[in-house]
Scaffold this motif. Structure first.
Motif, PDB file in Angstrom:
ATOM      1  N   TYR A 146       0.872  -1.181   0.000  1.00 15.79           N
ATOM      2  CA  TYR A 146       0.000   0.000   0.000  1.00 15.79           C
ATOM      3  C   TYR A 146       0.907   1.228   0.000  1.00 15.79           C
ATOM      4  O   TYR A 146       1.519   1.560   1.001  1.00 15.79           O
ATOM      5  CB  TYR A 146      -0.871  -0.009   1.249  1.00 15.79           C
ATOM      6  N   GLY A 147       0.993   1.889  -1.147  1.00 21.41           N
ATOM      7  CA  GLY A 147       1.841   3.068  -1.271  1.00 21.41           C
ATOM      8  C   GLY A 147       2.880   2.867  -2.347  1.00 21.41           C
ATOM      9  O   GLY A 147       3.804   2.065  -2.188  1.00 21.41           O
ATOM     10  N   ALA A 148       2.739   3.601  -3.463  1.00 26.15           N
ATOM     11  CA  ALA A 148       3.654   3.442  -4.597  1.00 26.15           C
ATOM     12  C   ALA A 148       4.649   4.597  -4.683  1.00 26.15           C
ATOM     13  O   ALA A 148       5.170   4.888  -5.753  1.00 26.15           O
ATOM     14  CB  ALA A 148       2.855   3.339  -5.900  1.00 26.15           C
ATOM     15  N   LEU A 155      11.212  -0.421  -0.978  1.00 32.52           N
ATOM     16  CA  LEU A 155      10.835  -1.745  -0.490  1.00 32.52           C
ATOM     17  C   LEU A 155      10.922  -2.777  -1.607  1.00 32.52           C
ATOM     18  O   LEU A 155      11.457  -3.878  -1.414  1.00 32.52           O
ATOM     19  CB  LEU A 155       9.420  -1.696   0.082  1.00 32.52           C
ATOM     20  N   ALA A 156      10.402  -2.427  -2.790  1.00 34.00           N
ATOM     21  CA  ALA A 156      10.451  -3.356  -3.923  1.00 34.00           C
ATOM     22  C   ALA A 156      11.891  -3.671  -4.309  1.00 34.00           C
ATOM     23  O   ALA A 156      12.225  -4.827  -4.615  1.00 34.00           O
ATOM     24  CB  ALA A 156       9.698  -2.763  -5.110  1.00 34.00           C
ATOM     25  N   ALA A 165      14.132 -13.054   0.816  1.00 34.11           N
ATOM     26  CA  ALA A 165      13.164 -12.019   1.176  1.00 34.11           C
ATOM     27  C   ALA A 165      11.962 -12.636   1.882  1.00 34.11           C
ATOM     28  O   ALA A 165      11.484 -13.710   1.494  1.00 34.11           O
ATOM     29  CB  ALA A 165      12.706 -11.266  -0.075  1.00 34.11           C
ATOM     30  N   PRO A 166      11.449 -11.974   2.923  1.00 31.26           N
ATOM     31  CA  PRO A 166      10.292 -12.518   3.643  1.00 31.26           C
ATOM     32  C   PRO A 166       8.988 -12.378   2.863  1.00 31.26           C
ATOM     33  O   PRO A 166       8.001 -13.030   3.202  1.00 31.26           O
ATOM     34  CB  PRO A 166      10.251 -11.681   4.917  1.00 31.26           C
ATOM     35  N   TYR A 167       8.991 -11.528   1.826  1.00 29.70           N
ATOM     36  CA  TYR A 167       7.778 -11.299   1.059  1.00 29.70           C
ATOM     37  C   TYR A 167       8.070 -11.371  -0.432  1.00 29.70           C
ATOM     38  O   TYR A 167       9.198 -11.117  -0.875  1.00 29.70           O
ATOM     39  CB  TYR A 167       7.179  -9.918   1.381  1.00 29.70           C
ATOM     40  N   SER A 168       7.061 -11.719  -1.205  1.00 28.11           N
ATOM     41  CA  SER A 168       7.132 -11.610  -2.661  1.00 28.11           C
ATOM     42  C   SER A 168       5.981 -10.711  -3.092  1.00 28.11           C
ATOM     43  O   SER A 168       4.813 -10.977  -2.775  1.00 28.11           O
ATOM     44  CB  SER A 168       7.011 -12.986  -3.317  1.00 28.11           C
ATOM     45  N   ILE A 169       6.297  -9.646  -3.756  1.00 29.34           N
ATOM     46  CA  ILE A 169       5.296  -8.624  -4.091  1.00 29.34           C
ATOM     47  C   ILE A 169       4.392  -9.113  -5.215  1.00 29.34           C
ATOM     48  O   ILE A 169       4.866  -9.600  -6.246  1.00 29.34           O
ATOM     49  CB  ILE A 169       5.994  -7.313  -4.488  1.00 29.34           C
ATOM     50  N   VAL A 170       3.088  -8.960  -4.998  1.00 27.27           N
ATOM     51  CA  VAL A 170       2.122  -9.314  -6.046  1.00 27.27           C
ATOM     52  C   VAL A 170       1.575  -8.068  -6.728  1.00 27.27           C
ATOM     53  O   VAL A 170       0.933  -8.166  -7.784  1.00 27.27           O
ATOM     54  CB  VAL A 170       0.959 -10.150  -5.462  1.00 27.27           C
ATOM     55  N   GLY A 171       1.806  -6.909  -6.159  1.00 25.42           N
ATOM     56  CA  GLY A 171       1.338  -5.675  -6.771  1.00 25.42           C
ATOM     57  C   GLY A 171       1.278  -4.547  -5.761  1.00 25.42           C
ATOM     58  O   GLY A 171       1.603  -4.721  -4.582  1.00 25.42           O
ATOM     59  N   PHE A 172       0.883  -3.380  -6.246  1.00 26.05           N
ATOM     60  CA  PHE A 172       0.767  -2.184  -5.416  1.00 26.05           C
ATOM     61  C   PHE A 172      -0.657  -1.659  -5.463  1.00 26.05           C
ATOM     62  O   PHE A 172      -1.400  -1.910  -6.425  1.00 26.05           O
ATOM     63  CB  PHE A 172       1.707  -1.084  -5.933  1.00 26.05           C
ATOM     64  N   ARG A 183       3.950   1.295 -13.002  1.00 29.86           N
ATOM     65  CA  ARG A 183       4.600   0.045 -12.620  1.00 29.86           C
ATOM     66  C   ARG A 183       5.829   0.404 -11.780  1.00 29.86           C
ATOM     67  O   ARG A 183       6.684   1.155 -12.226  1.00 29.86           O
ATOM     68  CB  ARG A 183       5.011  -0.772 -13.846  1.00 29.86           C
ATOM     69  N   VAL A 184       5.890  -0.128 -10.590  1.00 38.35           N
ATOM     70  CA  VAL A 184       7.004   0.119  -9.689  1.00 38.35           C
ATOM     71  C   VAL A 184       7.943  -1.080  -9.777  1.00 38.35           C
ATOM     72  O   VAL A 184       7.623  -2.166  -9.299  1.00 38.35           O
ATOM     73  CB  VAL A 184       6.523   0.306  -8.236  1.00 38.35           C
ATOM     74  N   ARG A 185       9.078  -0.874 -10.457  1.00 41.08           N
ATOM     75  CA  ARG A 185      10.050  -1.954 -10.680  1.00 41.08           C
ATOM     76  C   ARG A 185       9.393  -3.200 -11.266  1.00 41.08           C
ATOM     77  O   ARG A 185       9.691  -4.336 -10.888  1.00 41.08           O
ATOM     78  CB  ARG A 185      10.784  -2.284  -9.373  1.00 41.08           C
TER      79      ARG A 185
END
Length: 600
Positions: A146-148, A155-156, A165-172, A183-185
């Protein structure tokens, strides 16, 4: 990564950069000459490329480019690579023009540019393949960010570059409609804040990372409530003041906690001005064993005073503060003073012996219901004790005196509020009498201070409940301890004699929200019980009385008000005081006695 893997990767990079020069020759001769060069030109071109390949390897090893100096494909690495190629092109170009009359200008100017393009392309392929491989592993929990903005971008980048990494990003998601197609990275903005739950369900997210470092309390609470209802874990990027140089770090991400309800207003202080008022001076802090006093001592210590004197009547609390400051719990130096501010002679002896120049007066009794039961104790410490400290400071020539007050002094209805109000008025009188910077700083509840509502709630939760709240609608202003003390120091700099400076506490927070947040953090099923407002307690606190008019200061989070002065002789006589002394169980002394005491 094993040593053999590292050697293999670096050897591959060296080989690719060398081959890039050969590919550049092929591209140049194909486009420029369609491979129709004379034998003489072929010889010159091949000699140029061979020399460039050798120099590339030597320069890369010499500058540690191929020894792990920079991350592969990073801006730093590509910049270093470009400098090496530029240097090679200059050296070989000069040699070529001096030794070969038919030397082609294309070799000197076009070939190096083609070579650097091939080298950069190889690194782009490497980074893309690595990122896809990491993404396919899927080791981290699927997270919706939440927050681009800048924090989300940082963070990305961290998640993409982390090996585990503890997380894998699915989107913003972001509330700014102009970022709809951003698109952020490589990660898409999938919706706005109102779409949080839907987007999380559609994308398979299990975690929501709030990457807004200055989110207001309403937004944080709203996101927390929706995550709780949807069964999503909420993780927050800490506010800027908790980061190192404003940079996001993966190990600093934490679960949403009660401190986040306070909001994330950036506290900007002019450290140079504060340091000028403290550095090289003797500073005394009363109540140094308490939550506010100890934090003030820690912050003052960093500003380089000539001596920092800690005064408290609680020897254990004093020991704890001293231990936290320098790891020395011996208590055998004159900078730790065991003294009760009710004892005027003892306080004045301390001031005369140690000659402080700056005083922060944080010693006080503060528990509202206890003082309602024992009002005379509040009178002795908060009023007469403060009077003792003020009088001794004035006698000793203290130049700066800061009285720590409370929002309960505004439209006071409790013993705590009334006693602190009197301390403010006494401070104003001494400012006028001495002409020196004696002032008060007023703020509300401090989150996490000793004996605060958090301690009470946590103790009740630990026992299995219930958690008692006075009223479902009761609100209070809260600050964190470091935030409050930082503003106290700033107020001490910008204040004028007699001022009462009121700190901006942000938006008031419902106490029941704090209780429910702590219950949620505990993971237990705890009942909240409402006990009703206590004697002298308000439903909503105010920072200014109805008769007070706040005026701007040099800091946007600090407001100045004036309070009527109270002469010590009038206080002791019980006259012209906005307080019924009988409510404290105190019989007003005769005027003659008061005159004798004032003269003494």
């Amino acid at each position: 990564m094993s040593r053999s893997q590292i050697v293999a990767r670096r050897s591959l990079m060296i080989g690719w950069d060398a081959v890039s020069w050969l590919l550049a020759l092929v591209g140049f001769t194909l486009v420029r000459h369609e491979f129709t060069l004379s034998e003489r030109m072929w010889a010159i071109s091949l000699s140029y490329v061979a020399a460039a390949m050798v120099l590339q390897v030597i320069a890369g090893l010499y500058t540690h480019l191929y020894l792990g100096r920079s991350k592969v494909g990073s801006f730093a690495e590509v910049s270093a690579l470009a400098q090496i190629v530029l240097g090679i092109s200059i050296v070989l170009g000069v040699v070529g023009f001096l030794t070969a009359p038919v030397f082609s200008r294309g070799l000197a100017f076009v070939m190096p540019m083609l070579a650097i393009l091939f080298m950069a392309a190889g690194r782009w392929v490497f980074r893309t393949a690595r990122d896809r491989r990491r993404g396919s592993l899927g080791a981290g929990a699927p997270a919706l960010v939440y927050g681009a903005g800048d924090a989300g971008d940082q963070l990305a980048a961290l998640i993409d570059s982390a090996d585990d990494a503890p997380y894998s990003i699915v989107g913003f998601i972001d509330d700014d409609p102009s970022l709809r197609y951003l698109r952020v990275r490589g990660y898409r903005v999938l919706g706005r804040g109102r779409d949080l739950v839907r987007v999380a369900q559609e994308s398979g997210a299990e975690v929501v990372v709030l990457a807004i470092t200055q989110a207001d309390p309403q937004l944080i609470q709203d996101v927390a409530d929706r995550c709780t209802e949807a069964g999503l874990e909420l993780v927050v990027v800490p506010p800027v003041r908790e980061m190192i140089s404003g940079r996001v770090e993966l190990d600093k991400l934490r679960a949403f906690n009660v401190a986040d309800l306070l909001g994330r207003r950036p506290i900007e202080t002019d450290l140079s001005d504060i340091a000028d008022h403290v550095a090289g001076k003797v500073v005394l802090v009363t109540g140094a064993g308490g939550s506010i006093g100890s934090e003030l001592a820690r912050q003052v210590r960093r500003l380089g005073p000539a001596k920092l004197i800690l005064l408290d009547r609680d020897e254990s609390a004093l020991h704890a503060t001293k231990l936290s400051l320098d790891g020395d719990g011996l208590l055998d130096t004159d900078d730790t003073v065991l003294c009760d501010i009710r004892d005027k002679d003892a306080v004045c002896a301390v001031f005369q012996r140690l000659a402080p120049e700056v005083v922060f007066h944080a010693a006080a009794l503060k528990h509202l219901p206890m003082l309602e039961r024992f009002p005379e104790e509040g009178w002795k410490t908060n009023v007469l004790g403060s009077l003792n400290v003020l009088e001794c400071a004035a006698r000793a020539g203290v130049q700066h005196f800061v009285n720590i007050s409370t929002d309960k002094a505004a439209d006071a209805t409790s013993v705590l509020g009334q006693t602190k109000r009197l301390a403010e008025r006494l401070t104003a009188w001494y400012a006028a009498d001495t002409g020196l910077t004696y002032l008060s700083v007023r703020f509300g509840n401090v989150l996490g201070s000793r004996g605060s509502v958090l301690d009470t709630f946590r103790a009740q939760i630990e026992r299995g409940g219930p958690v008692t709240v006075t009223d479902p609608d009761v609100t209070r202003y809260f600050m964190t301890i470091p935030e409050a003390c930082e503003l106290v120091l700033q107020a001490a700099v910008i204040g004028h004699p007699g001022d009462v400076l009121v700190l901006d506490m942000g938006e008031p927070v419902r106490i029941v929200d704090v209780a429910q947040r702590l219950i949620a953090e505990s993971g237990k099923s705890i009942e909240v019980v409402y006990s009703g407002l206590r004697e002298g307690e308000k439903l909503h606190e105010v920072l200014l009385s109805e008769s007070e008019r706040g005026r701007e200061t040099g800091h946007e989070l600090i407001t100045q008000v004036s309070v009527p002065q109270l002469e010590p002789a009038d206080l002791r006589a019980g006259e012209r005081v906005e307080l019924d002394l009988a409510s404290f169980g105190i019989e007003a002394p005769a005027r003659a006695d008061a005159g004798e005491r004032a003269a003494s």
